[in-house]
Design a protein around this motif. Structure first.
Motif, PDB file in Angstrom:
ATOM      1  N   VAL A  20     -15.606 -19.890 -37.177  1.00 46.14           N
ATOM      2  CA  VAL A  20     -15.426 -19.141 -38.412  1.00 46.14           C
ATOM      3  C   VAL A  20     -14.055 -19.471 -38.989  1.00 46.14           C
ATOM      4  O   VAL A  20     -13.027 -19.204 -38.359  1.00 46.14           O
ATOM      5  N   ALA A  21     -14.035 -20.046 -40.190  1.00 43.58           N
ATOM      6  CA  ALA A  21     -12.774 -20.480 -40.792  1.00 43.58           C
ATOM      7  C   ALA A  21     -12.221 -19.475 -41.798  1.00 43.58           C
ATOM      8  O   ALA A  21     -11.016 -19.247 -41.866  1.00 43.58           O
ATOM      9  N   ASP A  22     -13.102 -18.865 -42.574  1.00 46.94           N
ATOM     10  CA  ASP A  22     -12.654 -17.958 -43.630  1.00 46.94           C
ATOM     11  C   ASP A  22     -12.547 -16.539 -43.072  1.00 46.94           C
ATOM     12  O   ASP A  22     -13.554 -15.862 -42.867  1.00 46.94           O
ATOM     13  N   VAL A  23     -11.332 -16.104 -42.822  1.00 43.37           N
ATOM     14  CA  VAL A  23     -11.110 -14.779 -42.250  1.00 43.37           C
ATOM     15  C   VAL A  23     -10.476 -13.831 -43.265  1.00 43.37           C
ATOM     16  O   VAL A  23     -10.167 -12.690 -42.926  1.00 43.37           O
ATOM     17  N   ARG A  24     -10.287 -14.307 -44.499  1.00 42.37           N
ATOM     18  CA  ARG A  24      -9.513 -13.532 -45.468  1.00 42.37           C
ATOM     19  C   ARG A  24     -10.133 -12.169 -45.757  1.00 42.37           C
ATOM     20  O   ARG A  24      -9.437 -11.145 -45.738  1.00 42.37           O
ATOM     21  N   ASP A  25     -11.435 -12.133 -46.044  1.00 41.59           N
ATOM     22  CA  ASP A  25     -12.067 -10.857 -46.411  1.00 41.59           C
ATOM     23  C   ASP A  25     -12.094  -9.889 -45.226  1.00 41.59           C
ATOM     24  O   ASP A  25     -11.849  -8.684 -45.390  1.00 41.59           O
ATOM     25  N   SER A  26     -12.387 -10.409 -44.036  1.00 39.46           N
ATOM     26  CA  SER A  26     -12.416  -9.542 -42.853  1.00 39.46           C
ATOM     27  C   SER A  26     -11.032  -8.965 -42.575  1.00 39.46           C
ATOM     28  O   SER A  26     -10.892  -7.779 -42.260  1.00 39.46           O
ATOM     29  N   ARG A  27     -10.021  -9.808 -42.691  1.00 38.11           N
ATOM     30  CA  ARG A  27      -8.652  -9.344 -42.474  1.00 38.11           C
ATOM     31  C   ARG A  27      -8.251  -8.334 -43.546  1.00 38.11           C
ATOM     32  O   ARG A  27      -7.625  -7.306 -43.252  1.00 38.11           O
ATOM     33  N   TRP A  28      -8.597  -8.632 -44.793  1.00 36.10           N
ATOM     34  CA  TRP A  28      -8.202  -7.745 -45.894  1.00 36.10           C
ATOM     35  C   TRP A  28      -8.839  -6.361 -45.727  1.00 36.10           C
ATOM     36  O   TRP A  28      -8.178  -5.339 -45.963  1.00 36.10           O
ATOM     37  N   MET A  29     -10.103  -6.310 -45.338  1.00 41.37           N
ATOM     38  CA  MET A  29     -10.789  -5.026 -45.171  1.00 41.37           C
ATOM     39  C   MET A  29     -10.048  -4.137 -44.176  1.00 41.37           C
ATOM     40  O   MET A  29      -9.907  -2.927 -44.388  1.00 41.37           O
ATOM     41  N   TYR A  34      -7.112  -2.664 -38.138  1.00 45.11           N
ATOM     42  CA  TYR A  34      -6.652  -3.810 -37.362  1.00 45.11           C
ATOM     43  C   TYR A  34      -7.741  -4.872 -37.392  1.00 45.11           C
ATOM     44  O   TYR A  34      -8.935  -4.567 -37.296  1.00 45.11           O
ATOM     45  N   PHE A  35      -7.328  -6.134 -37.511  1.00 46.81           N
ATOM     46  CA  PHE A  35      -8.259  -7.265 -37.557  1.00 46.81           C
ATOM     47  C   PHE A  35      -8.126  -8.077 -36.280  1.00 46.81           C
ATOM     48  O   PHE A  35      -7.019  -8.351 -35.810  1.00 46.81           O
TER      49      PHE A  35
END
Length: 530
Positions: free
Chosen positions: A365-374, A381-382
């Motif tokens: 999984v490369a795109d972590v931006r949305d999960s981290r932002w949530m 915590y992400f």
């Protein structure tokens, strides 16, 4: 004739009376109690006396834990100041009394503790999942040696004390008196599953009561290792919950499915029975369809809002744990509606009732931006997980986040008493021990039937077996004796104003770099049992 009947009845009555005296020893009973003085006791006074004695007993335990807390905080602060001034790394050759290394700990039998212990010092237990030579762990183990004098003083002041512990957020536990650590209390060769951070005395002191709703993505992409990691994450979250918490698990794709059908649209107390049912319910996961995150997030917020408004559940903190292999959007509009209602455009000023924790599963999984932002936008915590080995340590990170409101107030150290529990290395293993006992019972009954194919002696042998198991319920299996106890615990705060941590940060979805940032105070827990 009437005279004869009367004579017979008097003789029979006399014989029965003499027999009763012989059997009951009534004369000896009267002799023993002839000097007894009967006094009238007022019930209220008796209750007040008992309450006073209990108060003194409990106060002595609280005083002991208070001393441990004071020494732990001052020792940690002094150690950090010395290290910052010298700017010298910790000595890699430093050794400590390892409870698993029997050659380092000499013991002798103690009747009070019911086993072999050493009252001259404490020993350290490091969980299997924690690297015992890590720098942060070694630093904490070194300064915590100062607690030995406090442990011994407490025991001298109150000989009724059982075990005294200091549990660190780094994972190790210092316990007094020292002993040879035997996993699960029996065979030293059994796997060591103990981690103080999952014990009730640590969890309840580290956190306020909370409502936790775990959302598990069961869409078509959550197959193979991803599904195994997700199940492991859920089980580890459940292991960190106590009797003061409320929890439920919802599996979702484009539909929702309750892990335990009878827990539908509700939160249940996180006791061992309910946790067992939830673990059984999450064991089977059918992965298919496409995940509908808008549906499941709306459902979760509405359920938590209902419990919050009706004053059900823990009536304190609330959290959503989202376990998935990726989210297509950040779903900002849902958070604005439910979690930032009083300040939709400026979430930093919003009074957020629910924290969001996201567990992203999958190495590729490369795109972590949305999960981290949530997670970050909702004070959670992400975590990005790609192997089973890292799950335990990463899951435990949420505890320090949930403890932030308590940690920010350094002056308040709540005293927490646990319910009565068994003196067993890991309460979660009681399910396994019980299953093992049941299998041994079944095996013995099977051989009874095999030995009595003609069923001639079967009823008699079964009756003997039932009598044996009633007389000694631990005959089947190697279930060992344990004591019931209660613990009092208190949080230990890091008095430093700031601390630095280093983490890996993904840059432009291309490469990872380390980034050092300043964070707030950390926390550990002290405990005493009786």
């Amino acid at each position: 004739m009437n005279g004869s009947v009367k004579t017979w009845s008097e003789k029979l009555g006399f014989e029965l009376q003499q027999l009763g005296k012989y059997v009951t020893q009534i004369d000896k009973f009267h002799e023993n109690y002839k000097d007894v003085e009967i006094k009238l006791i007022v019930g209220k006074s008796l209750v007040e006396t008992i309450a006073s004695h209990i108060e003194v007993m409990m106060r002595s335990k609280v005083d002991a834990i208070q001393r441990i807390m004071d020494v732990a905080e001052s020792s940690a602060l002094a150690s950090s100041l010395i290290e910052s001034e010298r700017e010298q790394p910790i000595d890699e050759s430093y050794t400590y009394k390892d409870a698993k290394n029997y050659s380092q700990v000499t013991t002798s039998y103690s009747e009070h503790f019911g086993g072999d212990v050493n009252l001259n010092y404490s020993a350290v237990h490091v969980p299997t999942t924690v690297y015992g030579r890590a720098k942060e762990t070694l630093r904490a183990i070194r300064w915590s040696e100062e607690l030995d004098n406090t442990f011994k003083y407490n025991y001298k002041q109150d000989p009724s004390l059982s075990w005294q512990y200091f549990g660190s957020s780094t994972g190790f536990m210092r316990h007094y008196p020292a002993l040879h650590w035997k996993p699960n209390g029996s065979n030293p060769h059994d796997p060591d599953l103990f981690d103080c951070r999952t014990r009730s005395w640590y969890i309840e002191a580290a956190n306020s009561p909370k409502d936790v709703l775990i959302l598990v993505d069961t869409s078509g992409s959550m197959t193979g290792m991803r599904k195994e990691i997700a199940r492991h994450v859920v089980n580890n979250i459940l292991d960190t919950l106590g009797n003061n918490d409320y929890v439920n698990i919802v599996k979702f794709s484009n539909i929702t499915e309750q892990a335990v059908p009878c827990f539908e649209d509700s939160l249940v107390q996180a006791n061992l029975a309910n946790i067992r049912e939830l673990k059984i319910g999450i064991a089977e996961m059918n992965t298919e369809r496409i995940a509908n995150f808008s549906m499941i997030l709306t459902y979760a917020f509405e359920l938590l809002q209902e419990f919050r408004e009706t004053r059900r559940g823990a009536c304190c903190n609330q959290a959503i744990m989202l376990v998935t292999d990726g989210v297509p959007d950040n779903y900002k509009e849902i958070f604005q509606r439910f979690n930032w209602a009083d300040s939709p455009e400026n979430p930093d000023r919003a009074d957020m009732p629910v924290r969001i924790f996201t567990y992203l599963i999958g190495r590729e999984v490369a795109d972590v931006r949305d999960s981290r932002w949530m997670a970050c936008a909702n004070r959670g915590y992400f975590v990005h997980l790609s192997t089973l080995a890292e799950v335990r340590e990463q899951v435990l990170n949420y505890i320090s986040v949930m403890a932030r409101p308590l940690v920010l107030n350094l002056t308040t150290h709540p005293t927490v008493w646990t319910p009565v529990y068994a003196d067993i290395a890991d309460p979660k293993i009681t399910d396994w021990l019980w299953d093992k006992k049941e299998r041994n019972d079944q095996k013995e009954r099977y051989w009874i039937y095999r030995r009595n194919k003609k069923l001639r002696n079967l009823p008699k042998e079964l009756e003997q077996y039932v009598k044996r198991t009633k007389k000694n319920p631990n005959l089947a299996g190697d279930m060992y004796k344990y004591r019931l106890m209660t613990s009092v615990s208190m949080p230990v705060f890091d008095r430093r104003e700031n601390a630095n941590i280093t983490e890996w940060v993904l840059i432009k979805n291309a490469y990872w770099v380390t980034e050092t940032r300043e964070v707030g105070r950390q926390k550990a827990n002290a405990n005493a049992t009786s």
